[in-house]
Design an enzyme around this catalytic site. Structure first.
Site, PDB file in Angstrom:
ATOM      1  N   ARG A  19       0.825  -1.218   0.000  1.00  0.00           N
ATOM      2  CA  ARG A  19       0.000   0.000   0.000  1.00  0.00           C
ATOM      3  C   ARG A  19       0.860   1.269   0.000  1.00  0.00           C
ATOM      4  O   ARG A  19       0.554   2.255   0.673  1.00  0.00           O
ATOM      5  CB  ARG A  19      -0.936   0.033   1.217  1.00  0.00           C
ATOM      6  CG  ARG A  19      -1.972  -1.066   1.238  1.00  0.00           C
ATOM      7  CD  ARG A  19      -2.973  -0.940   0.099  1.00  0.00           C
ATOM      8  NE  ARG A  19      -4.069  -1.876   0.232  1.00  0.00           N
ATOM      9  CZ  ARG A  19      -4.056  -3.128  -0.216  1.00  0.00           C
ATOM     10  NH1 ARG A  19      -2.981  -3.594  -0.839  1.00  0.00           N
ATOM     11  NH2 ARG A  19      -5.111  -3.908  -0.059  1.00  0.00           N
ATOM     12  N   SER A  55     -10.722  -0.481   3.029  1.00  0.00           N
ATOM     13  CA  SER A  55      -9.982  -0.591   4.302  1.00  0.00           C
ATOM     14  C   SER A  55      -9.563   0.795   4.751  1.00  0.00           C
ATOM     15  O   SER A  55      -8.888   1.505   4.002  1.00  0.00           O
ATOM     16  CB  SER A  55      -8.724  -1.440   4.126  1.00  0.00           C
ATOM     17  OG  SER A  55      -9.054  -2.731   3.706  1.00  0.00           O
ATOM     18  N   GLU A  99      -4.896   3.926   5.943  1.00  0.00           N
ATOM     19  CA  GLU A  99      -4.620   3.733   4.513  1.00  0.00           C
ATOM     20  C   GLU A  99      -5.227   4.882   3.711  1.00  0.00           C
ATOM     21  O   GLU A  99      -4.671   5.336   2.713  1.00  0.00           O
ATOM     22  CB  GLU A  99      -5.230   2.402   4.048  1.00  0.00           C
ATOM     23  CG  GLU A  99      -4.996   2.151   2.571  1.00  0.00           C
ATOM     24  CD  GLU A  99      -5.871   1.054   1.999  1.00  0.00           C
ATOM     25  OE1 GLU A  99      -5.700  -0.107   2.389  1.00  0.00           O
ATOM     26  OE2 GLU A  99      -6.719   1.366   1.137  1.00  0.00           O
TER      27      GLU A  99
HETATM   28  P1  FAD Z   1      -8.719   8.832  -5.240  1.00  0.00           P
HETATM   29  O1  FAD Z   1      -9.442   8.439  -4.026  1.00  0.00           O
HETATM   30  O2  FAD Z   1      -9.362   9.810  -6.151  1.00  0.00           O
HETATM   31  O3  FAD Z   1      -7.279   9.371  -4.820  1.00  0.00           O
HETATM   32  C1  FAD Z   1      -6.498   8.685  -3.882  1.00  0.00           C
HETATM   33  C2  FAD Z   1      -5.184   9.441  -3.688  1.00  0.00           C
HETATM   34  O4  FAD Z   1      -4.426   9.396  -4.886  1.00  0.00           O
HETATM   35  C3  FAD Z   1      -5.383  10.934  -3.395  1.00  0.00           C
HETATM   36  O5  FAD Z   1      -4.328  11.333  -2.538  1.00  0.00           O
HETATM   37  C4  FAD Z   1      -5.257  11.584  -4.747  1.00  0.00           C
HETATM   38  O6  FAD Z   1      -4.837  12.939  -4.669  1.00  0.00           O
HETATM   39  C5  FAD Z   1      -4.217  10.717  -5.416  1.00  0.00           C
HETATM   40  N1  FAD Z   1      -4.393  10.581  -6.862  1.00  0.00           N
HETATM   41  C6  FAD Z   1      -5.486  10.101  -7.513  1.00  0.00           C
HETATM   42  N2  FAD Z   1      -5.276  10.083  -8.833  1.00  0.00           N
HETATM   43  C7  FAD Z   1      -4.027  10.568  -9.029  1.00  0.00           C
HETATM   44  C8  FAD Z   1      -3.243  10.804 -10.183  1.00  0.00           C
HETATM   45  N3  FAD Z   1      -3.685  10.573 -11.414  1.00  0.00           N
HETATM   46  N4  FAD Z   1      -1.998  11.316 -10.016  1.00  0.00           N
HETATM   47  C9  FAD Z   1      -1.527  11.581  -8.777  1.00  0.00           C
HETATM   48  N5  FAD Z   1      -2.227  11.394  -7.648  1.00  0.00           N
HETATM   49  C10 FAD Z   1      -3.464  10.883  -7.774  1.00  0.00           C
HETATM   50  N6  FAD Z   1      -7.613  -0.600  -2.460  1.00  0.00           N
HETATM   51  C11 FAD Z   1      -6.799  -1.675  -2.601  1.00  0.00           C
HETATM   52  O7  FAD Z   1      -5.583  -1.530  -2.747  1.00  0.00           O
HETATM   53  N7  FAD Z   1      -7.301  -2.936  -2.560  1.00  0.00           N
HETATM   54  C12 FAD Z   1      -8.619  -3.195  -2.409  1.00  0.00           C
HETATM   55  O8  FAD Z   1      -9.029  -4.348  -2.391  1.00  0.00           O
HETATM   56  C13 FAD Z   1      -9.498  -2.084  -2.281  1.00  0.00           C
HETATM   57  N8  FAD Z   1     -10.830  -2.282  -2.089  1.00  0.00           N
HETATM   58  C14 FAD Z   1     -11.665  -1.209  -1.941  1.00  0.00           C
HETATM   59  C15 FAD Z   1     -13.036  -1.436  -1.763  1.00  0.00           C
HETATM   60  C16 FAD Z   1     -13.910  -0.380  -1.642  1.00  0.00           C
HETATM   61  C17 FAD Z   1     -15.386  -0.663  -1.451  1.00  0.00           C
HETATM   62  C18 FAD Z   1     -13.429   0.946  -1.693  1.00  0.00           C
HETATM   63  C19 FAD Z   1     -14.371   2.098  -1.584  1.00  0.00           C
HETATM   64  C20 FAD Z   1     -12.067   1.184  -1.847  1.00  0.00           C
HETATM   65  C21 FAD Z   1     -11.164   0.112  -1.983  1.00  0.00           C
HETATM   66  N9  FAD Z   1      -9.785   0.306  -2.142  1.00  0.00           N
HETATM   67  C22 FAD Z   1      -8.943  -0.772  -2.309  1.00  0.00           C
HETATM   68  C23 FAD Z   1      -9.199   1.665  -2.110  1.00  0.00           C
HETATM   69  C24 FAD Z   1      -9.272   2.399  -3.483  1.00  0.00           C
HETATM   70  O9  FAD Z   1     -10.197   1.786  -4.336  1.00  0.00           O
HETATM   71  C25 FAD Z   1      -7.918   2.447  -4.168  1.00  0.00           C
HETATM   72  O10 FAD Z   1      -6.974   3.085  -3.361  1.00  0.00           O
HETATM   73  C26 FAD Z   1      -7.979   3.176  -5.531  1.00  0.00           C
HETATM   74  O11 FAD Z   1      -6.781   2.990  -6.228  1.00  0.00           O
HETATM   75  C27 FAD Z   1      -8.252   4.667  -5.373  1.00  0.00           C
HETATM   76  O12 FAD Z   1      -8.474   5.189  -6.667  1.00  0.00           O
HETATM   77  P2  FAD Z   1      -9.201   6.557  -6.898  1.00  0.00           P
HETATM   78  O13 FAD Z   1      -9.092   6.873  -8.352  1.00  0.00           O
HETATM   79  O14 FAD Z   1     -10.568   6.504  -6.350  1.00  0.00           O
HETATM   80  O15 FAD Z   1      -8.288   7.530  -6.052  1.00  0.00           O
HETATM   81  N1  EPU Z   2     -10.976 -10.442   9.935  1.00  0.00           N
HETATM   82  C1  EPU Z   2     -11.649 -10.496  11.136  1.00  0.00           C
HETATM   83  N2  EPU Z   2     -12.624  -9.561  11.383  1.00  0.00           N
HETATM   84  C2  EPU Z   2     -12.941  -8.603  10.481  1.00  0.00           C
HETATM   85  C3  EPU Z   2     -12.234  -8.528   9.250  1.00  0.00           C
HETATM   86  C4  EPU Z   2     -11.243  -9.477   8.990  1.00  0.00           C
HETATM   87  O1  EPU Z   2     -11.389 -11.354  11.978  1.00  0.00           O
HETATM   88  O2  EPU Z   2     -13.841  -7.817  10.767  1.00  0.00           O
HETATM   89  C5  EPU Z   2      -9.959 -11.477   9.648  1.00  0.00           C
HETATM   90  C6  EPU Z   2     -10.475 -12.449   8.555  1.00  0.00           C
HETATM   91  O3  EPU Z   2     -11.238 -13.477   9.103  1.00  0.00           O
HETATM   92  C7  EPU Z   2      -9.164 -12.957   7.970  1.00  0.00           C
HETATM   93  C8  EPU Z   2      -8.241 -11.737   8.090  1.00  0.00           C
HETATM   94  O4  EPU Z   2      -8.810 -10.888   9.076  1.00  0.00           O
HETATM   95  O5  EPU Z   2      -8.646 -13.976   8.764  1.00  0.00           O
HETATM   96  C9  EPU Z   2      -8.069 -10.983   6.776  1.00  0.00           C
HETATM   97  O6  EPU Z   2      -9.335 -10.529   6.310  1.00  0.00           O
HETATM   98  P1  EPU Z   2      -9.654 -10.302   4.746  1.00  0.00           P
HETATM   99  O7  EPU Z   2      -9.258 -11.504   3.937  1.00  0.00           O
HETATM  100  O8  EPU Z   2     -11.044  -9.817   4.652  1.00  0.00           O
HETATM  101  O9  EPU Z   2      -8.659  -9.189   4.286  1.00  0.00           O
HETATM  102  P2  EPU Z   2      -8.144  -7.872   4.997  1.00  0.00           P
HETATM  103  O10 EPU Z   2      -6.752  -8.107   5.467  1.00  0.00           O
HETATM  104  O11 EPU Z   2      -9.126  -7.377   5.980  1.00  0.00           O
HETATM  105  C10 EPU Z   2      -7.010  -6.952   2.845  1.00  0.00           C
HETATM  106  C11 EPU Z   2      -6.918  -5.643   2.132  1.00  0.00           C
HETATM  107  C12 EPU Z   2      -8.134  -5.437   1.250  1.00  0.00           C
HETATM  108  C13 EPU Z   2      -8.185  -6.562   0.230  1.00  0.00           C
HETATM  109  C14 EPU Z   2      -8.262  -7.899   0.966  1.00  0.00           C
HETATM  110  C15 EPU Z   2      -8.186  -9.090   0.032  1.00  0.00           C
HETATM  111  C16 EPU Z   2      -5.578  -4.141   3.456  1.00  0.00           C
HETATM  112  C17 EPU Z   2      -5.552  -2.978   4.365  1.00  0.00           C
HETATM  113  N3  EPU Z   2      -6.778  -4.551   3.071  1.00  0.00           N
HETATM  114  O12 EPU Z   2      -8.113  -6.870   3.735  1.00  0.00           O
HETATM  115  O13 EPU Z   2      -7.966  -4.199   0.555  1.00  0.00           O
HETATM  116  O14 EPU Z   2      -9.294  -6.423  -0.633  1.00  0.00           O
HETATM  117  O15 EPU Z   2      -7.149  -8.007   1.899  1.00  0.00           O
HETATM  118  O16 EPU Z   2      -6.890  -9.229  -0.459  1.00  0.00           O
HETATM  119  O17 EPU Z   2      -4.528  -4.670   3.104  1.00  0.00           O
HETATM  120  C18 EPU Z   2      -8.355  -1.857   0.698  1.00  0.00           C
HETATM  121  O18 EPU Z   2      -7.126  -1.719   0.678  1.00  0.00           O
HETATM  122  O19 EPU Z   2      -9.156  -0.888   0.715  1.00  0.00           O
HETATM  123  C19 EPU Z   2      -8.921  -3.211   0.687  1.00  0.00           C
HETATM  124  C20 EPU Z   2     -10.230  -3.458   0.765  1.00  0.00           C
END
Ligand code: FAD
Ligand code: EPU
Length: 335
Positions: free
Chosen positions: A161, A235, A331
């Site tokens: 991240r 997250s 994050e």
């Molecule tokens: P924004 O929110 O618009 O921007 C994020 C940051 O990046 C800001 O600081 C912004 O200024 C900067 N930025 C954006 N675009 C640019 C650019 N072109 N150049 C320079 N800076 C820029 N993340 C994960 O890694 N894994 C996941 O599984 C994951 N699951 C998610 C699930 C949900 C339901 C949600 C809501 C979010 C999740 N995220 C996850 C977080 C998010 O989706 C990612 O971080 C995504 O890459 C953000 O993209 P954005 O375009 O919305 O960025």
């Molecule tokens: N867990 C709990 N309680 C909870 C949530 C999770 O006990 O409320 C336990 C689960 O049971 C599991 C472990 O924590 O044993 C990990 O949970 P999960 O697989 O849901 O993944 P996570 O670590 O919570 C991360 C990323 C997610 C990504 C998933 C899948 C980060 C900060 N988050 O979540 O990314 O989608 O793994 O790879 O690394 C994001 O970055 O926004 C994001 C959603």
């Protein structure tokens, strides 16, 4: 291209926080960016899909929404294809494009909200894959001298991240395009336990990249709130990386604490588990709280203030620190 004033950012952040920006503009090419920046003295905020930001107050500056579009083939052979993708392309639409064309690599990253341009920012990752595994280079516009710079994968200094765009070079570059190398001979990655289990449930033994994508979509939909229904930014915290000693201390009291060994002898602990153990999961305060199915996700049920959600995150950090001696790091980008 028109610079608008006092615009609501509510439609531009997935937390659904109601704040204003003093100025707002959408741009789709470098010339427009240069024009907008000429003589600009306001602070700049780059916005993609707004899915990783929390606004705690009105933004006093110029918010620039990235709308750079286009997918261009840079190179192709029998086994691989290199694609240069505009930073304003929607990430999941790019994933679907790859799947439709049988380009393997991004399927485990299905359904992550946001734009391609933000994907290198925090090196998006999910289900055993990080975007750094696929990025060849990142093209960015230097906001200080209006030059274009291309960063190789190594120069981006990707980590969990993290990248230079979120650390040492924060705020200096506008990412205009990202170049990815994808595989034309599908080698699926199903090593992440939840994917294996979902494929088994679906009775699929030889998964295609589309099967893996569908499995990931099912898993995500079962525990992560859809921002269209409940405001959130995924997250809220990172999973903490701890030393062997810190991990063993926790395991002595909680032998079931999920932990993932890292290559350098440290371990990643599950922040969601730590937060749940501190009794925050599903906790609702007025119109905001901690998601009932995933304690790592803070939510806005509608009308919450960003500062309330930020204060809740402070309380969670304090309580996890008091119980486990671990300081969680956010994050989400706080504004
Ligand atoms: P924004 O929110 O618009 O921007 C994020 C940051 O990046 C800001 O600081 C912004 O200024 C900067 N930025 C954006 N675009 C640019 C650019 N072109 N150049 C320079 N800076 C820029 N993340 C994960 O890694 N894994 C996941 O599984 C994951 N699951 C998610 C699930 C949900 C339901 C949600 C809501 C979010 C999740 N995220 C996850 C977080 C998010 O989706 C990612 O971080 C995504 O890459 C953000 O993209 P954005 O375009 O919305 O960025
Ligand atoms: N867990 C709990 N309680 C909870 C949530 C999770 O006990 O409320 C336990 C689960 O049971 C599991 C472990 O924590 O044993 C990990 O949970 P999960 O697989 O849901 O993944 P996570 O670590 O919570 C991360 C990323 C997610 C990504 C998933 C899948 C980060 C900060 N988050 O979540 O990314 O989608 O793994 O790879 O690394 C994001 O970055 O926004 C994001 C959603």
């Amino acid at each position: 291209m028109k610079i608008k004033e006092n615009i609501s950012l509510k439609p531009f952040n997935t937390f659904g926080i109601e704040v204003l920006t003093s100025k707002f503009v959408e741009i789709s090419k470098v010339e427009e960016l240069q024009e907008v920046l000429m003589g600009n003295e306001d602070p700049i905020l780059i916005l993609g899909g707004g899915s990783n930001v929390l606004f705690t107050e009105n933004y006093k500056g110029l918010a620039i929404k990235n709308n750079f579009k286009g997918i261009q083939v840079v190179e192709e052979n029998q086994n691989e294809i290199v694609l240069k993708v505009g930073g304003g392309e929607v990430w999941h639409e790019f994933v679907l494009y790859c799947i439709a064309n049988d380009y393997a690599g991004v399927e485990n990253l299905s359904l992550i909200p946001g734009n391609v341009g933000a994907s290198p920012m925090q090196n998006i990752g999910a289900y055993g894959v990080e975007v750094k595994d696929l990025i060849v280079e990142v093209e960015a516009f230097d906001l200080r001298d209006n030059s274009i710079r291309v960063f190789s994968n190594t120069e981006c200094d990707f980590g969990y991240r993290s990248s230079i765009f979120k650390t040492s070079e924060k705020g200096n570059y506008f990412i205009t395009a990202v170049t990815f190398k994808l595989n034309k001979q599908a080698i699926v990655n199903t090593s992440y336990g939840a994917i294996e289990a979902e494929l088994e449930r679906l009775k699929i033994s030889n998964p295609t990249i589309k099967d893996v994508s569908n499995a990931v979509i099912n898993i995500r939909s079962s525990k992560l709130p859809d921002p269209k229904e409940i405001g959130n930014s995924g997250s809220f915290f990172k999973n903490p990386i701890v030393t062997e000693e810190e991990k063993n201390k926790i395991l002595t009291t909680y032998p079931d604490a999920p932990n993932y060994p890292q290559p350098n002898g440290t371990s990643k602990m599950a922040a969601g588990w730590l937060i749940e153990k501190c009794s925050w999961k599903g906790k609702r305060i007025d119109n905001y709280g901690v998601h009932e199915k995933q304690a790592l996700v803070l939510v806005n049920y509608g009308g919450a203030k960003g500062s309330d959600i930020f204060n809740l995150s402070e309380e969670i950090i304090q309580s996890v620190n008091d119980t486990f001696g671990i300081v969680l790091e956010r994050e989400v980008n706080i504004l």
